[in-house]
Scaffold this motif. Structure first.
Motif, mmCIF file in Angstrom:
data_model
loop_
_atom_site.group_PDB
_atom_site.id
_atom_site.type_symbol
_atom_site.label_atom_id
_atom_site.label_comp_id
_atom_site.label_asym_id
_atom_site.label_seq_id
_atom_site.Cartn_x
_atom_site.Cartn_y
_atom_site.Cartn_z
ATOM 1 N N GLU A 131 0.831 -1.205 0.000
ATOM 2 C CA GLU A 131 0.000 0.000 0.000
ATOM 3 C C GLU A 131 0.867 1.258 0.000
ATOM 4 O O GLU A 131 0.549 2.244 -0.677
ATOM 5 N N SER A 132 1.964 1.222 0.754
ATOM 6 C CA SER A 132 2.887 2.359 0.748
ATOM 7 C C SER A 132 3.519 2.530 -0.626
ATOM 8 O O SER A 132 3.664 3.652 -1.133
ATOM 9 N N LEU A 133 3.885 1.409 -1.244
ATOM 10 C CA LEU A 133 4.481 1.450 -2.579
ATOM 11 C C LEU A 133 3.537 2.085 -3.597
ATOM 12 O O LEU A 133 3.943 2.916 -4.411
ATOM 13 N N SER A 134 2.286 1.682 -3.547
ATOM 14 C CA SER A 134 1.332 2.145 -4.554
ATOM 15 C C SER A 134 0.996 3.624 -4.410
ATOM 16 O O SER A 134 0.628 4.281 -5.387
ATOM 17 N N SER A 135 1.139 4.156 -3.203
ATOM 18 C CA SER A 135 0.748 5.549 -2.974
ATOM 19 C C SER A 135 1.910 6.534 -3.053
ATOM 20 O O SER A 135 1.700 7.749 -3.065
ATOM 21 N N ALA A 136 3.143 6.035 -3.112
ATOM 22 C CA ALA A 136 4.307 6.927 -3.124
ATOM 23 C C ALA A 136 4.410 7.672 -4.452
ATOM 24 O O ALA A 136 4.107 7.131 -5.516
ATOM 25 N N VAL A 137 4.860 8.915 -4.390
ATOM 26 C CA VAL A 137 5.104 9.724 -5.587
ATOM 27 C C VAL A 137 6.459 10.397 -5.440
ATOM 28 O O VAL A 137 6.984 10.540 -4.340
ATOM 29 N N ILE A 138 7.024 10.809 -6.564
ATOM 30 C CA ILE A 138 8.363 11.389 -6.552
ATOM 31 C C ILE A 138 8.419 12.639 -5.684
ATOM 32 O O ILE A 138 9.449 12.938 -5.070
ATOM 33 N N GLU A 139 7.320 13.362 -5.579
ATOM 34 C CA GLU A 139 7.315 14.580 -4.766
ATOM 35 C C GLU A 139 7.581 14.281 -3.292
ATOM 36 O O GLU A 139 8.037 15.146 -2.549
ATOM 37 N N ASP A 140 7.295 13.024 -2.870
ATOM 38 C CA ASP A 140 7.556 12.654 -1.478
ATOM 39 C C ASP A 140 9.041 12.748 -1.149
ATOM 40 O O ASP A 140 9.415 12.936 0.007
ATOM 41 N N ALA A 141 9.896 12.597 -2.175
ATOM 42 C CA ALA A 141 11.338 12.673 -1.939
ATOM 43 C C ALA A 141 11.749 14.060 -1.478
ATOM 44 O O ALA A 141 12.793 14.234 -0.846
#
Length: 250
Positions: A131-141
């Motif tokens: 679930e964490s994988l599916s919701s992550a986006v590059i902006e989170d970096a």
């Protein structure tokens, strides 16, 4: 003439030294880029800690290996790590280091151990990670200190492999369960787009790897469930038959 020869020899020697230093620096930089891509951006994707013991990349061809990659479990689960990968073999197209897109010819994870846990939680640890994988986006970096998302390199992975992996679970009846995960091969990750972010590359490779482990354990549990149900039905029929015989005798 002799002086000119000495100058040529000196220039050749200096050029060779310069080339060796350049190759060494290139190898070190490639290793650092790969390490940072995993241990810094990996946690952005899974929301858990990543650690990597060592990265070695050959200065002559871009081949190398990563040792002891560990991905921590989400909070609330018994084991410290969800994934232990003792050896990852990589082959990097070195010339691509100077381009905007780094090309990884192969990324091969061998003998990984993936933990499957419930531990009284409403979801398994692998479900939480997925679930964490599916919701992550590059902006989170951008939340990571020192990371400028505008300067992050794009990547293409020509061939990703997960081989000889195991998924390990715990059963009150059978104790520790260790099942083989079918080999997984994914080709041309990010090639169609001309390169993708490291966050997306992790999503497209780690995600299917965890899902393969989860489905392996689910398949085993389903088979065991069918077996238990069959035995229970057989036992009921035996008891009913015995009860019928006893009733007839009476």
């Amino acid at each position: 003439m002799f002086t000119r020869l000495k100058v040529l020899i000196a220039i050749s020697f200096s050029s060779a030294i310069f080339l060796l230093v350049a190759l060494f620096l290139l190898s070190s930089n490639l290793g650092r880029v790969i390490r940072n891509g995993l241990v810094i951006l990996g946690p952005v994707v899974t929301r858990t800690a990543w650690s990597l013991e060592d990265v070695e990349i050959s200065p002559w061809g871009g081949e190398g290996h990563l040792t002891n990659l560990r991905i921590a479990n989400p909070p609330g689960y018994f084991r410290e790590n969800a994934v232990d990968a003792p050896l990852i073999e990589v082959d990097v197209e070195e010339i691509s280091y100077f381009d905007d897109v780094m090309v990884i010819e192969s990324f091969r994870i061998a003998d990984a151990q993936i933990r499957f846990e419930i531990a009284g939680q409403p979801r398994t640890n692998l479900q939480v990670l997925l679930e964490s994988l599916s919701s992550a986006v590059i902006e989170d970096a951008g939340e990571v200190e020192g990371i400028d998302t505008d300067k992050l390199r794009s990547v293409i992975i020509r061939r990703f492999e997960l081989v000889n992996a195991s998924v390990i679970g715990q059963s009150q009846l059978a104790g520790e369960l260790r099942l083989s995960v079918p080999a997984l091969v994914i080709e041309d990750v990010g090639a169609a787009e001309g390169g993708i972010s490291t966050v997306e590359a992790i999503q497209r490779t780690l995600g299917p790897s965890l899902e393969a482990a989860r489905q392996t354990m689910r398949g085993f549990a389903s088979q065991r469930g069918d077996e238990i149900q069959r035995r229970l039905q057989q036992r009921i029929e035996e008891l009913e038959a015995k009860s019928g015989v006893e009733s007839g005798e009476n």
